[in-house]
Design an enzyme around this catalytic site. Structure first.
Site, PDB file in Angstrom:
ATOM      1  N   GLY A  16       0.831  -1.202   0.000  1.00 43.51           N
ATOM      2  CA  GLY A  16       0.000   0.000   0.000  1.00 43.51           C
ATOM      3  C   GLY A  16       0.862   1.246   0.000  1.00 43.51           C
ATOM      4  N   ASP A  64       3.287  -2.551   8.289  1.00 47.44           N
ATOM      5  CA  ASP A  64       2.277  -2.571   7.228  1.00 47.44           C
ATOM      6  C   ASP A  64       1.267  -1.462   7.477  1.00 47.44           C
ATOM      7  OD1 ASP A  64       0.775  -3.351   5.047  1.00 47.44           O
ATOM      8  OD2 ASP A  64       0.465  -5.420   5.700  1.00 47.44           O
ATOM      9  N   GLU A  93      -0.447 -10.596   3.463  1.00 47.45           N
ATOM     10  CA  GLU A  93      -0.210  -9.710   4.623  1.00 47.45           C
ATOM     11  C   GLU A  93      -0.496 -10.439   5.925  1.00 47.45           C
ATOM     12  OE1 GLU A  93      -1.117  -5.338   2.666  1.00 47.45           O
ATOM     13  OE2 GLU A  93      -2.784  -6.502   3.442  1.00 47.45           O
TER      14      GLU A  93
HETATM   15  O1  5RP Z   1      -4.185  -3.686   3.376  1.00 47.75           O
HETATM   16  C1  5RP Z   1      -3.546  -3.103   2.520  1.00 47.75           C
HETATM   17  C2  5RP Z   1      -3.234  -3.687   1.212  1.00 47.75           C
HETATM   18  O2  5RP Z   1      -3.860  -4.931   1.046  1.00 47.75           O
HETATM   19  C3  5RP Z   1      -3.020  -1.739   2.801  1.00 47.75           C
HETATM   20  O3  5RP Z   1      -2.161  -1.799   3.878  1.00 47.75           O
HETATM   21  C4  5RP Z   1      -4.184  -0.836   3.093  1.00 47.75           C
HETATM   22  O4  5RP Z   1      -5.069  -0.864   1.992  1.00 47.75           O
HETATM   23  C5  5RP Z   1      -3.718   0.589   3.367  1.00 47.75           C
HETATM   24  O5  5RP Z   1      -3.216   1.142   2.200  1.00 47.75           O
HETATM   25  P1  5RP Z   1      -2.717   2.648   2.148  1.00 47.75           P
HETATM   26  O6  5RP Z   1      -1.508   2.750   2.990  1.00 47.75           O
HETATM   27  O7  5RP Z   1      -2.445   2.890   0.674  1.00 47.75           O
HETATM   28  O8  5RP Z   1      -3.854   3.513   2.650  1.00 47.75           O
END
Ligand code: 5RP
Length: 232
Positions: free
Chosen positions: A29, A83, A105
């Site tokens: 992400g 993450d 993840e």
């Molecule tokens: O779970 C995810 C990907 O599967 C990401 O961590 C989540 O969508 C957050 O993304 P971003 O940092 O772009 O807001």
């Protein structure tokens, strides 16, 4: 501070938890990518880490920037995973999967001694469910799986449209070859019950509720960066 800068500040703080020699799970992400960029600078300065990426997308960025990579088969126990998340509640239960990488993840987070979530403060919620819950499903028997998800949700008093995630007019396909259903249930008061109910459906590969996996969330807003730990 714009949205990107908030992500950078959260990622910068997360980097202070990374020690030389660590085996790191690396998320997916836009926020996780800011972490990769900062980590790459440290690697360039001589820090020794090995990363296990949670998606092909993250693997590509790490490779481009020179972050050394391993696989979970080669490196099955990790020190720390960093993450992002789509939603974070006070117990640090998460909704993840907005980027479609929730299965890897979750596998990587579960293989890590610690997980730190990085986000801007807009991701903090009192109750999960404003963001549609991503559910990774096997393409086989999609309609039957959708019906089973609806029935399981209804037994828990949850209701709302299920939307097959699309990209360029085709179903979005995850790195594992599965589809994603985004479930707009609204507020999810009992995340454990929903998690168990979804896991009981054979066509469901995994879902985006992360229970008892995150140890801390590093959250940035205009006032600065703070670390949130699970409410007792
Ligand atoms: O779970 C995810 C990907 O599967 C990401 O961590 C989540 O969508 C957050 O993304 P971003 O940092 O772009 O807001």
């Amino acid at each position: 501070m714009d949205a990107r800068q908030l992500k950078i500040e959260a990622a910068r703080e997360a980097l202070t938890h990374v020690a030389d020699g660590m085996k790191l799970g690396i998320g997916t992400g836009s926020t996780a990518e800011e972490f990769v960029r900062l980590l790459a600078v440290k690697v360039g300065e001589g820090m020794t880490v090995i990363g296990v990426p949670t998606s092909e997308r993250t693997a590509r960025l790490c490779s481009e920037l020179g972050v050394p990579l391993s696989t979970l088969d080669e490196t099955p126990r990790l020190d720390l995973t960093i993450d992002g998340a789509d939603e974070i509640d006070p117990a640090l239960t998460l909704v993840k999967g907005g980027g479609g990488a929730l299965l890897r993840e979750k596998i990587v987070a579960a293989a890590s001694a610690r997980m730190i979530v990085i986000a801007d403060a807009s991701k903090l919620v009192d109750t999960l469910g404003r963001f549609p819950l991503p559910i990774e499903v096997n393409p086989f028997g999609l309609r039957a799986t959708e019906i089973a998800i609806n029935e399981a949700a209804a037994r828990l008093g949850l209701d709302g449209p299920l939307t097959l995630r699309m990209t360029n007019g085709e179903p979005f396909v995850t790195d594992g070859g599965h589809f994603i259903i985004d479930a707009s249930f609204g507020r999810i008061p009992d995340t454990r019950a929903l998690s168990d109910a979804l896991h009981a459906i054979p066509g469901v590969v995994e879902h985006g509720l992360f229970l008892e996996l995150a140890d801390a969330a590093i959250v940035a807003d205009a006032d600065g960066v703070r670390t949130v730990r699970a409410a007792a």
